[in-house]
Enzyme design. Structure first.
Site: not given
Ligand code: NAP
Ligand code: MG
Length: 476
Positions: A172, A247, A281, A378
């Site tokens: 996904k 990660e 990240c 972050e």
């Molecule tokens: P996120 O919500 O953690 O999204 C990562 C993935 O997880 C997306 O595919 C997301 O789908 C999915 N996801 C969200 N809620 C889920 C759930 N309850 N169960 C299973 N999968 C789920 O990240 P974000 O909201 O896009 O970003 C928020 C913050 O996360 C950023 O500001 C940053 O601090 C951090 N982040 C870290 C990384 C990294 O490389 N470590 C990458 C991105 C973001 P959706 O796309 O529908 O949300």
């Protein structure tokens, strides 16, 4: 979306919009998968794993298909770079040279594993005559959930090793950036990979992602994203105790010692935070400069920020694109407000740009301290917090670096070999870069200590995630 080799809509007929973050125009709509679609995809992956042609392929045949995916990505490299630029807002040159090139390299590196995933004979000491050995077997059906900051690259980090190990996949991509994964799905059949081996579901995390993480017939879940969602994944995975690798986030320190090559260190630490609009990240978001060079480092990094050309990623002269979404833009703006309120000095940047697109100025915050929210959390944007240190005791310096709940990467900038390697030992992080930052290579294990995650991706370490060790003992 791709399920069992067929292009299908969501069962519900629902879709989600895909936006160009530089113009806020809706580019297209993609299916919004829910639990019913996840069930179908997992069934297809299970069938392909247990009884399909995939399960009967030799390691050499599997290797050839994984290699072929690298070739196909290379043939379409410019197209993938444009997709990433349009979908995620990346400067197209970066997308071509880093994201797409990295993905090609990953598939080629992983293509070497199928024929090398050997067990071993074990010299047991039990009474009697025994022949004991281990087998390495694929873990089974894997769910993979990836973020929006490096859509194709994160796909390759997940899909390539899982295929090399002989697993089948339900992937996904992030809701903001589904396009490169869908285009990749078209290459899967071209590479000769049987139906059902790679399934790609677009959709929201709360619906599709959560259903995948909780699914009782998924053997392993691999996740990259926020620490917050990482914890939800762990809870969801508890139902059938599926294997989990994570990660997650970081608040990576970049530490500049007074003897460093300062021109190199300033350019490098600026790139460490501004690359990909700070949406890495591993971004070097906490910059520590020795008191004796602090002013020069702050001025130097601010000057680098001033040189960046900001605009639509598809313009090849642009160095800094928009943030990925309105949510991220609001989030970064909110952090700036909080930083100002807590007394940080805005040396350069600090503001949103224009009223179309999610652009944000590259920002340097000085006079920051360990208790400020901008230093602890972050931000995931082009915002660096600079702090000075006046101690020459390496343990004291490491204590600053380690003062975080994260432990992903750290960089050390010095010409002194002893300082470099002693710091590498003292810092609690999964990756240490010396006179560099944001390093990555298919052969170099990637992952974090503490709340930055579980396990390592890439390198030989990642093969542990996608295989089980089976121990066999035969009484002779
Ligand atoms: P996120 O919500 O953690 O999204 C990562 C993935 O997880 C997306 O595919 C997301 O789908 C999915 N996801 C969200 N809620 C889920 C759930 N309850 N169960 C299973 N999968 C789920 O990240 P974000 O909201 O896009 O970003 C928020 C913050 O996360 C950023 O500001 C940053 O601090 C951090 N982040 C870290 C990384 C990294 O490389 N470590 C990458 C991105 C973001 P959706 O796309 O529908 O949300
Ligand atoms: Mg989200």
């Amino acid at each position: 979306m791709l399920i069992d080799g067929k292009w299908v809509d969501a069962r519900s007929g629902k879709t989600l919009p895909v936006e160009d973050p530089a113009t806020q125009e809706i580019v297209t709509h993609v299916p919004a998968a829910e639990k019913a679609d996840v069930d179908r995809a997992v069934e297809a992956a299970r069938r392909a794993f247990e009884s399909g042609p995939w399960s009967r392929l030799s390691p050499a045949e599997r290797s050839k298909m994984v290699w072929r995916l690298g070739d196909l990505l290379e043939q379409h490299a410019d197209e993938f770079a444009e997709i990433e630029s349009l979908d995620a807002g990346k400067p197209v040159g970066n997308a071509r040279n880093q994201d797409v090139e990295g993905a090609i390299g990953l598939f080629r590196y992983m293509a070497g594993w199928p024929q090398r995933l050997a067990g071993e004979t074990v010299p047991v000491s039990s009474t009697g005559d025994w022949h004991a050995y281990t087998l390495r077997e694929p873990v089974g059906v894997v769910g993979q959930i990836i973020p929006w900051n490096f859509p194709l690259l994160m796909l390759s980090w997940k899909v390539a090793p899982a295929l090399a190990a002989g697993c089948t996949i339900v992937l996904k991509p992030a809701e903001q950036t589904p396009l490169s994964a869908l285009r990749f799905g078209e290459l899967v059949a071209e590479a000769g990979i049987p139906d059902g081996v790679v399934n790609i579901l677009t959709g929201y995390g709360e619906a599709a992602g959560a259903a995948l993480a909780a699914h009782p017939d998924v053997d392993k879940i691999a996740f990259t994203g926020s620490t917050e969602v990482g914890k939800l994944i762990v809870r969801a995975a508890a139902g059938n105790l599926k294997r989990v690798s994570l990660e997650l986030g970081g608040k990576s320190p970049a530490i500049v010692f007074p003897d460093a090559d300062l021109d190199h260190a300033i350019a490098g630490t600026a790139d460490a935070i501004f690359y990909n609009q700070g949406q890495c990240c591993t971004a070097g978001s906490r910059l520590f400069a020795h008191k004796s060079i602090y002013d020069r480092v702050v001025e130097g990094v601010a000057a680098q920020a001033g040189k960046l050309k900001i605009g639509h990623g598809l313009d090849p002269s642009v160095n800094l694109g928009p943030l990925v979404s309105k949510d991220q833009h609001d989030r970064v703006s909110g952090f700036l407000q909080s930083g100002r309120a807590e007394g940080a000095e805005v040396v350069t940047g600090g503001n949103a740009i224009g009223d179309k697109g999610y652009f944000f100025e590259p920002t340097v915050l000085a006079q920051t301290s360990r208790t400020m929210r901008v230093v602890r959390e972050e931000i995931f944007g082009p915002v660096v917090c600079v702090q000075s240190f006046d101690d020459d005791d390496l343990d004291a310096v490491a204590k600053f670096a380690n003062d975080t709940e994260y432990g992903l990467l750290a960089s050390v900038w010095t010409r002194n070999l002893k300082v470099a390697h002693m710091m590498a030992r003292k810092i609690k992080a999964g990756m240490i870069c010396i006179n560099a930052h944001n390093y990555g290579d298919a052969a170099w294990p990637f992952g974090g200590y503490k709340q930055s995650g579980w396990g390592r991706e890439m390198g030989k370490e990642v093969m542990e995630h996608y295989t089980e060790t089976k121990s066999v003992a035969a009484r002779l």
